[in-house]
Design a protein around this motif. Structure first.
Motif, mmCIF file in Angstrom:
data_model
loop_
_atom_site.group_PDB
_atom_site.id
_atom_site.type_symbol
_atom_site.label_atom_id
_atom_site.label_comp_id
_atom_site.label_asym_id
_atom_site.label_seq_id
_atom_site.Cartn_x
_atom_site.Cartn_y
_atom_site.Cartn_z
ATOM 1 N N GLU A 120 37.067 41.495 31.348
ATOM 2 C CA GLU A 120 35.689 41.290 30.894
ATOM 3 C C GLU A 120 35.496 39.870 30.369
ATOM 4 O O GLU A 120 34.470 39.229 30.628
ATOM 5 C CB GLU A 120 35.331 42.304 29.812
ATOM 6 N N GLN A 121 36.485 39.367 29.638
ATOM 7 C CA GLN A 121 36.407 38.003 29.121
ATOM 8 C C GLN A 121 36.357 36.985 30.265
ATOM 9 O O GLN A 121 35.526 36.070 30.266
ATOM 10 C CB GLN A 121 37.608 37.732 28.225
ATOM 11 N N GLU A 122 37.236 37.163 31.251
ATOM 12 C CA GLU A 122 37.263 36.236 32.383
ATOM 13 C C GLU A 122 35.980 36.317 33.197
ATOM 14 O O GLU A 122 35.452 35.296 33.671
ATOM 15 C CB GLU A 122 38.472 36.539 33.267
ATOM 16 N N LEU A 123 35.458 37.536 33.353
ATOM 17 C CA LEU A 123 34.214 37.709 34.093
ATOM 18 C C LEU A 123 33.065 37.021 33.378
ATOM 19 O O LEU A 123 32.238 36.337 34.004
ATOM 20 C CB LEU A 123 33.937 39.204 34.268
ATOM 21 N N THR A 132 35.547 46.478 36.804
ATOM 22 C CA THR A 132 34.830 47.696 37.187
ATOM 23 C C THR A 132 35.784 48.856 37.415
ATOM 24 O O THR A 132 35.505 49.992 37.000
ATOM 25 C CB THR A 132 33.979 47.431 38.443
ATOM 26 N N PHE A 133 36.920 48.611 38.069
ATOM 27 C CA PHE A 133 37.902 49.673 38.251
ATOM 28 C C PHE A 133 38.423 50.162 36.900
ATOM 29 O O PHE A 133 38.562 51.372 36.671
ATOM 30 C CB PHE A 133 39.063 49.172 39.119
ATOM 31 N N GLY A 134 38.731 49.211 36.012
ATOM 32 C CA GLY A 134 39.244 49.603 34.705
ATOM 33 C C GLY A 134 38.253 50.412 33.896
ATOM 34 O O GLY A 134 38.622 51.380 33.219
ATOM 35 N N LYS A 135 36.973 50.045 33.975
ATOM 36 C CA LYS A 135 35.953 50.778 33.226
ATOM 37 C C LYS A 135 35.711 52.175 33.792
ATOM 38 O O LYS A 135 35.301 53.080 33.059
ATOM 39 C CB LYS A 135 34.634 49.991 33.257
ATOM 40 N N ALA A 177 29.891 44.606 39.468
ATOM 41 C CA ALA A 177 30.178 44.524 38.039
ATOM 42 C C ALA A 177 29.120 45.253 37.222
ATOM 43 O O ALA A 177 29.434 45.888 36.200
ATOM 44 C CB ALA A 177 30.260 43.059 37.611
ATOM 45 N N ARG A 178 27.871 45.170 37.653
ATOM 46 C CA ARG A 178 26.810 45.898 36.960
ATOM 47 C C ARG A 178 27.042 47.404 37.046
ATOM 48 O O ARG A 178 26.748 48.149 36.101
ATOM 49 C CB ARG A 178 25.451 45.536 37.553
ATOM 50 N N ASN A 179 27.577 47.874 38.185
ATOM 51 C CA ASN A 179 27.921 49.292 38.295
ATOM 52 C C ASN A 179 29.035 49.675 37.321
ATOM 53 O O ASN A 179 29.191 50.848 36.987
ATOM 54 C CB ASN A 179 28.351 49.620 39.721
ATOM 55 N N GLY A 180 29.802 48.683 36.882
ATOM 56 C CA GLY A 180 30.819 48.912 35.859
ATOM 57 C C GLY A 180 30.282 48.705 34.453
ATOM 58 O O GLY A 180 31.062 48.618 33.499
ATOM 59 N N LEU A 226 45.322 49.658 34.438
ATOM 60 C CA LEU A 226 43.959 49.242 34.758
ATOM 61 C C LEU A 226 43.079 49.242 33.511
ATOM 62 O O LEU A 226 42.274 48.325 33.302
ATOM 63 C CB LEU A 226 43.365 50.159 35.829
ATOM 64 N N LYS A 227 43.232 50.261 32.674
ATOM 65 C CA LYS A 227 42.431 50.324 31.448
ATOM 66 C C LYS A 227 42.823 49.228 30.463
ATOM 67 O O LYS A 227 41.957 48.625 29.813
ATOM 68 C CB LYS A 227 42.572 51.708 30.810
ATOM 69 N N ARG A 228 44.115 48.955 30.355
ATOM 70 C CA ARG A 228 44.566 47.905 29.438
ATOM 71 C C ARG A 228 44.067 46.526 29.863
ATOM 72 O O ARG A 228 43.902 45.627 29.038
ATOM 73 C CB ARG A 228 46.094 47.887 29.354
ATOM 74 N N ALA A 229 43.818 46.363 31.149
ATOM 75 C CA ALA A 229 43.395 45.063 31.666
ATOM 76 C C ALA A 229 41.912 44.780 31.454
ATOM 77 O O ALA A 229 41.465 43.647 31.670
ATOM 78 C CB ALA A 229 43.721 44.978 33.153
#
Length: 304
Positions: free
Chosen positions: A145-148, A108-111, A184-187, A137-140
């Motif tokens: 997303e895959q891990e989530l 969510t932070f990265g997005k 996560a939904r907010n992201g 943060l963006k690169r992560a």
């Protein structure tokens, strides 16, 4: 019982856990909005230095950490019951706190990092005790997303056979999991791939937030000053297994995101599950500050 007062801000996933629990229990509560970033002088007047949200206040008693807040709400409003503590609920809650939440935050932070101001990132970096870099943060995000998604797939398999994590009615595991996936939904995480989880989230959302009544920070501080701390609802063990005794001056700080949030005071209650400090505040009078033992470091403060 005095008014239930929640010190929070709207975007906090930790606060959403408690707001959802208040809704499930159909409670009326006072809402005090807290700044997202330090300084937080009104909150510190009640907590002695603890600055994470949410904080629950009942008269001159202040409860820190959502685990302890949920216990207290279950005590003061036992119906409808939300199972707390040992068993599957405890396993899920612990797994979310130590594993899933970090993945949801990374995603969510990265997005959303391009929409976050510099001072907000600096504030969160200070809490972490480590820098936060926008580009990192963006690169992560892809890996996060895959891990989530892998973890939500595990949740999906568990929710396919029953309406709640706890079974036929929600428990602490449900509210902890819900607040994390709400974040996560907010992201903009896509839950359409997980229909059982998406349906469960709608069931949790339908509980609402109860009756929310706005209150100023000054009114909350005055409420504390007008009350004495309530009698203890638990028995102390002194000295406890760690050798800590009532009457000692101690410092308490969160194990995670705890930089700059320690509280010092006299230890007036302690057992294996919780501890209580007394604070003598110029603005709030005598306040009891309550913490859970799990997730917090406590040490004796030697006289200087």
């Amino acid at each position: 019982m005095s008014d239930i007062v929640l010190h929070h801000y709207n975007e906090s996933p930790y606060a959403e856990k408690i707001r959802a629990l208040l809704g499930y229990k159909g409670l009326s509560w006072r809402s005090v909005m807290v700044p997202r970033m330090a300084p937080k002088p009104d909150m510190v007047a009640l907590t002695g230095g603890y600055r994470k949200v949410p904080v629950l206040q009942i008269g001159a008693d202040v409860f820190c950490d959502t685990r302890l807040i949920a216990w207290e709400l279950e005590r003061v409003a036992p119906s409808p019951a939300a199972k707390m503590g040992a068993g599957w609920n405890d396993v899920v809650e612990h797994w979310v706190d130590l594993n899933l939440f970090g993945k949801a935050v990374a995603y969510t932070f990265g997005k959303n990092v391009d929409h976050l101001p510099d001072d907000f990132l600096a504030d969160r970096a200070a809490l972490r005790g480590a820098p936060l870099d926008r580009e990192a943060l963006k690169r992560a995000v892809p890996l996060a997303e895959q891990e989530l998604a892998i973890n939500v797939a595990w949740v999906e398999s568990g929710l396919g056979a029953q309406p709640f994590v706890n079974g036929s009615a929600p428990g602490s595991g449900d509210f902890t999991l819900y607040s994390t996936l709400w974040f996560a939904r907010n992201g903009r995480f896509d839950f359409s791939r997980f229909p059982a989880t998406a349906a469960w989230m709608e069931r949790m959302k339908a509980f609402g937030h109860g009756e929310r009544i706005d209150m100023t920070a000054g009114e909350a501080i005055a409420l504390a000053a007008a009350h004495a701390p309530a009698a203890f609802t638990y028995d102390s063990v002194s000295p406890d297994a760690c050798g800590l005794s009532l009457g000692q001056r101690v410092s308490v700080a969160p194990e995670l995101l705890g930089h700059g949030t320690s509280v010092q005071g006299e230890l007036v209650g302690i057992n294996a599950q919780r501890l209580t400090l007394v604070l003598h505040s110029e603005r709030a009078g005598q306040v009891h500050i309550h913490f859970p033992r799990l997730g917090y470091r406590i040490r004796e403060v030697k006289p200087s």
